[in-house]
Design an enzyme around this catalytic site. Structure first.
Site, PDB file in Angstrom:
ATOM      1  N   ASP A  42       0.601  -1.216  -0.086  1.00 18.27           N
ATOM      2  CA  ASP A  42      -0.061  -0.042  -0.205  1.00 18.27           C
ATOM      3  C   ASP A  42       0.833   1.145  -0.008  1.00 18.27           C
ATOM      4  O   ASP A  42       1.828   1.377   0.954  1.00 18.27           O
ATOM      5  CB  ASP A  42      -0.870  -0.195   1.351  1.00 18.27           C
ATOM      6  CG  ASP A  42      -2.178  -0.974   1.063  1.00 18.27           C
ATOM      7  OD1 ASP A  42      -2.947  -0.914   0.295  1.00 18.27           O
ATOM      8  OD2 ASP A  42      -2.351  -1.760   2.042  1.00 18.27           O
ATOM      9  N   GLY A 154      -6.983   3.706   3.515  1.00 16.07           N
ATOM     10  CA  GLY A 154      -5.946   4.526   4.290  1.00 16.07           C
ATOM     11  C   GLY A 154      -5.413   3.919   5.480  1.00 16.07           C
ATOM     12  O   GLY A 154      -4.247   3.871   5.640  1.00 16.07           O
ATOM     13  N   ASP A 184     -10.085  -5.743  -0.407  1.00 14.77           N
ATOM     14  CA  ASP A 184      -9.191  -5.456   0.678  1.00 14.77           C
ATOM     15  C   ASP A 184      -9.848  -4.605   1.938  1.00 14.77           C
ATOM     16  O   ASP A 184     -10.711  -3.666   1.491  1.00 14.77           O
ATOM     17  CB  ASP A 184      -8.301  -4.288  -0.287  1.00 14.77           C
ATOM     18  CG  ASP A 184      -7.299  -3.799   0.855  1.00 14.77           C
ATOM     19  OD1 ASP A 184      -7.133  -4.220   1.852  1.00 14.77           O
ATOM     20  OD2 ASP A 184      -6.494  -2.965   0.481  1.00 14.77           O
ATOM     21  N   SER A 207      -4.308  -7.440   8.911  1.00 12.80           N
ATOM     22  CA  SER A 207      -4.144  -7.995  10.573  1.00 12.80           C
ATOM     23  C   SER A 207      -4.364  -9.144  10.730  1.00 12.80           C
ATOM     24  O   SER A 207      -3.850  -9.730  11.834  1.00 12.80           O
ATOM     25  CB  SER A 207      -5.165  -6.917  11.520  1.00 12.80           C
ATOM     26  OG  SER A 207      -4.902  -5.742  11.249  1.00 12.80           O
TER      27      SER A 207
END
Length: 227
Positions: A42, A154, A184, A207
């Site tokens: 990212d 973000g 995502d 995560s």
């Protein structure tokens, strides 16, 4: 090579944004040995999304080991004017760039710019953007994948938005079979199978992999949920 060469029916992509950067190289090596084929990388510019994340300097440090193992780097550009970064991403070892529908005034020109750098290209869209509009733009511009965001782009660690299921179904129904649907945000063992059943074949997991002590076990659990 193209996305169709990389994908083994489905792929779980560890999102390096969620990694422990004090041990990034070691974690990548561990996951490569566990069978990871594609890493998600990212890039946030502090404008299109609030945080400034990782960029080409980090990418050039990790891409040689990833490529040596026969794996690939999928770069999600959460940036304004994403085409300005294509040269640096390609030089640093990126294999594919995904740009945002909301950030591209002339998407066909952006796609041509990516191809000029020998990059694969995908189109992402935010939760509030029409899935049908994004799918039609993807088809007319001939991108390789479409990324349906199931969180606001973000920040890592957000919960999956259940309304994403309908958006995934919509893009899958409208796209041609050779365009992969990627999802995502908030992907974990409790929902990855339902996301696949909605039409996705690429699953970005942050995560749910890097937030666990045993990275290979976390990755393999997600893969097993898809079997």
């Amino acid at each position: 090579m193209s996305w169709n060469d990389w994908v083994r029916t489905v792929e779980v992509e560890p999102s390096l944004y969620a990694a422990d950067f004090a041990h990034l190289g070691d974690q990548i090596d561990i996951l490569l040995r566990a069978g990871v084929r594609i890493f998600h990388f990212d890039v946030g510019d502090g404008h299109f999304v609030e945080p400034v994340t990782i960029g080409p300097i980090v990418l050039q440090s990790i891409s040689p080991a990833i490529h040596k193992a026969g794996a690939f780097v999928d770069c999600h550009l959460m940036t304004e004017h994403p085409e300005r970064h294509f040269g640096a991403v390609a030089a640093a070892g990126g294999d594919s760039v995904t740009v945002h529908y909301e950030a591209c005034e002339d998407l066909p020109a952006v796609v041509r710019a990516a191809r000029a750098h020998n990059l694969q290209i995908g189109l992402a869209f935010k939760p509030e953007t029409s899935a049908a509009y994004a799918a039609h733009a993807a088809l007319s511009s001939r991108v390789d994948i479409v990324l349906c965001m199931s969180i606001e782009p973000g920040y890592s660690g957000q919960e999956f938005m259940p309304e994403a299921y309908d958006r995934i179904r919509t893009v899958r129904e409208l796209l041609s079979p050779d365009i992969h649907v990627q999802v995502d945000g908030g992907i974990g063992p409790e929902n990855i199978r339902a996301v696949r059943d909605a039409g996705a074949s690429l699953f970005v997991a942050g995560s749910s992999i890097f937030g666990r002590e045993d990275l290979p076990r976390a990755y393999r659990r997600l893969v097993q949920e898809l079997s």
